[in-house]
Design a protein around this motif. Structure first.
Motif, PDB file in Angstrom:
ATOM      1  N   GLN A 157       0.685  -1.230  -0.012  1.00  0.00           N
ATOM      2  CA  GLN A 157       0.003  -0.059   0.054  1.00  0.00           C
ATOM      3  C   GLN A 157       1.019   1.379  -0.003  1.00  0.00           C
ATOM      4  O   GLN A 157       0.309   2.219  -0.292  1.00  0.00           O
ATOM      5  CB  GLN A 157      -1.110   0.030   1.247  1.00  0.00           C
ATOM      6  CG  GLN A 157      -2.046  -1.005   1.259  1.00  0.00           C
ATOM      7  CD  GLN A 157      -2.650  -1.101   2.501  1.00  0.00           C
ATOM      8  OE1 GLN A 157      -2.804  -0.180   3.252  1.00  0.00           O
ATOM      9  NE2 GLN A 157      -3.498  -2.254   2.695  1.00  0.00           N
ATOM     10  N   ARG A 181       3.958   7.630  -0.626  1.00  0.00           N
ATOM     11  CA  ARG A 181       2.400   7.939  -0.287  1.00  0.00           C
ATOM     12  C   ARG A 181       1.773   6.620   0.230  1.00  0.00           C
ATOM     13  O   ARG A 181       1.904   5.561  -0.443  1.00  0.00           O
ATOM     14  CB  ARG A 181       1.697   8.657  -1.376  1.00  0.00           C
ATOM     15  CG  ARG A 181       2.194   9.742  -2.154  1.00  0.00           C
ATOM     16  CD  ARG A 181       1.732  10.892  -0.901  1.00  0.00           C
ATOM     17  NE  ARG A 181       2.216  12.149  -1.388  1.00  0.00           N
ATOM     18  CZ  ARG A 181       3.332  12.817  -1.119  1.00  0.00           C
ATOM     19  NH1 ARG A 181       4.593  12.288  -0.365  1.00  0.00           N
ATOM     20  NH2 ARG A 181       3.906  14.133  -1.466  1.00  0.00           N
ATOM     21  N   LEU A 183      -1.341   4.466   0.090  1.00  0.00           N
ATOM     22  CA  LEU A 183      -2.691   4.558  -0.542  1.00  0.00           C
ATOM     23  C   LEU A 183      -3.683   3.734   0.256  1.00  0.00           C
ATOM     24  O   LEU A 183      -3.817   2.434  -0.113  1.00  0.00           O
ATOM     25  CB  LEU A 183      -2.798   4.250  -2.141  1.00  0.00           C
ATOM     26  CG  LEU A 183      -1.738   5.293  -3.026  1.00  0.00           C
ATOM     27  CD1 LEU A 183      -1.868   5.003  -4.370  1.00  0.00           C
ATOM     28  CD2 LEU A 183      -2.048   6.849  -2.692  1.00  0.00           C
ATOM     29  N   GLY A 188      -8.147   6.403   1.810  1.00  0.00           N
ATOM     30  CA  GLY A 188      -7.548   7.318   0.765  1.00  0.00           C
ATOM     31  C   GLY A 188      -6.150   7.351   1.021  1.00  0.00           C
ATOM     32  O   GLY A 188      -5.480   6.566   1.741  1.00  0.00           O
ATOM     33  N   VAL A 189      -5.511   8.586   0.611  1.00  0.00           N
ATOM     34  CA  VAL A 189      -4.030   8.950   0.679  1.00  0.00           C
ATOM     35  C   VAL A 189      -3.821   9.486   2.189  1.00  0.00           C
ATOM     36  O   VAL A 189      -4.471  10.257   2.701  1.00  0.00           O
ATOM     37  CB  VAL A 189      -3.741  10.214  -0.096  1.00  0.00           C
ATOM     38  CG1 VAL A 189      -2.256  10.416  -0.162  1.00  0.00           C
ATOM     39  CG2 VAL A 189      -3.826   9.632  -1.700  1.00  0.00           C
TER      40      VAL A 189
END
Length: 402
Positions: A157, A181, A183, A188-189
């Motif tokens: 992820q 990042r 995810l 979400g982010v």
């Protein structure tokens, strides 16, 4: 003169100058104007009258001076914003500007002395016209749990995202910085601030780095197939230099992806390198021997040890974004940028300017002799597929223009 719905406190120890300021504010239409001859009197007055919108504040006074007054009201919330009115030298007033910001006060401006009605009127309207921001929630967002971060790493992820570096003259892409990042499948982010400290605390930085390298080298190979040679820059913590697996794993990944070390840059923050042990020095040398570039990141934000810069095998300086944010208003930032460019040239090091957000900043940097930069003006961080599509679009537009 229309009435201005403002409560203003004039803090000035010189009776005549105080009287001029009060009369000028009343002439400009301020609803309520209060006055005090020193900080102690001003604090006592605020306890009686309550919060004021603006404090027009001198700095040098007998008794409690303006600096101590600002310290006190910064904690109390009794003053919403500040206008500095002082005959102190410009460099000292700039330092006070930084102090006001650190105290959480809004600085409307610096009018110097003597006061000018037009300048003061513009600052009053600046306060009235400013957007009213919603207060942030008092509670801080907690860090992600160790279990969830380990699961995110294991399940893939944590994704590599890419922010381009560019040539300020031509707009040509010089390379990309690889960022992480998370995810999350349902949330979400997730901000790196919520999981990077957990990765570091749990000793998972290397595992994340190698996963990022594998993703980024795949994207690099795809970009190369499209005709784009991209240098990939990765953030590296000083503590990771002590790992015996760093260079050996990196060699394996480079072999697997059929690429060479010269296509990679490792960015290290200067604060973590002040006491670099011999093992760290060995890792830095080995990375350079593999052809990798080494960049000292956020230069100027920490101790900026010139001795360490000369001792360690860096070939790039990445100047901290704060110098760019204050470029238009702080002459010293301009001098610091020029000096860093000269230092880089003398040491044979590339200088990259980060944090470029406007075309005006880009033009100013070009005038100073900068050649490479990075920032939201040019491109935001993006996923690998988006980067490849973005590069192809730019190439198609260039082809049409020709």
């Amino acid at each position: 003169m229309p009435s201005l719905p403002l409560r203003v406190l004039v803090l000035e120890d010189h009776a005549f100058q105080r009287s001029v300021a009060v009369n000028m504010l009343q002439t400009l239409g301020c609803d309520q104007v209060f006055e005090a001859s020193d900080g102690a009197q001003a604090l006592a007055l605020l306890d009686t009258i309550g919060t004021v919108d603006i404090a027009l504040c001198d700095l040098q006074m007998e008794g409690m001076d303006g600096l101590e007054f600002l310290q006190r009201v910064g904690a109390s919330g009794q003053v919403k914003s500040v206008i500095i009115s002082s005959s102190l030298s410009a460099d000292l007033r700039r330092a006070v500007h930084q102090m006001v910001a650190l105290l959480g006060l809004e600085l409307l401006g610096d009018v110097g002395k003597p006061l000018h009605s037009q300048v003061l009127a513009e600052l009053l309207h600046k306060f009235i016209d400013r957007p009213v921001s919603q207060p942030e929630p008092a509670s801080a967002v907690p860090l992600a749990s160790e279990t969830s971060v380990r699961r995110a790493l294991a399940e893939g992820q944590l994704h590599a995202w890419y922010q381009p570096k560019f040539n300020l003259h031509t707009g040509e892409v010089c390379g990309v910085e690889v960022l992480c990042r998370w995810l999350h499948p349902t949330r979400g982010v997730i901000s790196p601030a919520l999981f990077m400290p957990v990765l570091e605390r749990c000793g998972l930085l290397d595992e994340m780095l190698f996963a990022q390298l594998d993703q980024a080298l795949t994207v690099q190979r795809s970009a190369r197939a499209q005709g784009f040679a991209l240098n990939m820059a990765f953030n590296l913590q000083a503590v990771q230099l002590a790992s015996a697996q760093l260079t050996s794993t990196l060699k394996s990944l480079l072999t697997h992806h059929h690429t060479c070390g010269s296509s990679l840059t490792f960015e290290l923050t200067e604060s973590g390198l002040l006491e670099a042990p011999a093992t760290s020095m060995e890792s830095l040398v080995r990375l350079r021997m593999m052809g990798c570039r080494l960049s000292i990141d956020d230069f100027g934000a920490g101790f900026s040890s010139l001795q360490r810069l000369c001792q360690l095998p860096f070939n790039e300086i990445k100047l901290d974004a704060d110098f760019i944010r204050n470029l238009e208003h702080e002459p010293r930032c301009r001098a610091a940028i020029s000096s860093t460019l000269a230092l880089g040239e003398t040491l044979g090091m590339t200088v990259v300017i980060e944090g470029i957000e406007t075309d005006a900043q880009r033009r100013e940097l070009l005038a100073l002799g900068c050649t490479q930069g990075q920032g939201y003006w040019y491109a935001w961080p993006m996923a690998g597929e988006d980067l490849l599509h973005w590069l192809q679009q730019r190439n198609d537009v260039s082809a049409v223009d020709e």
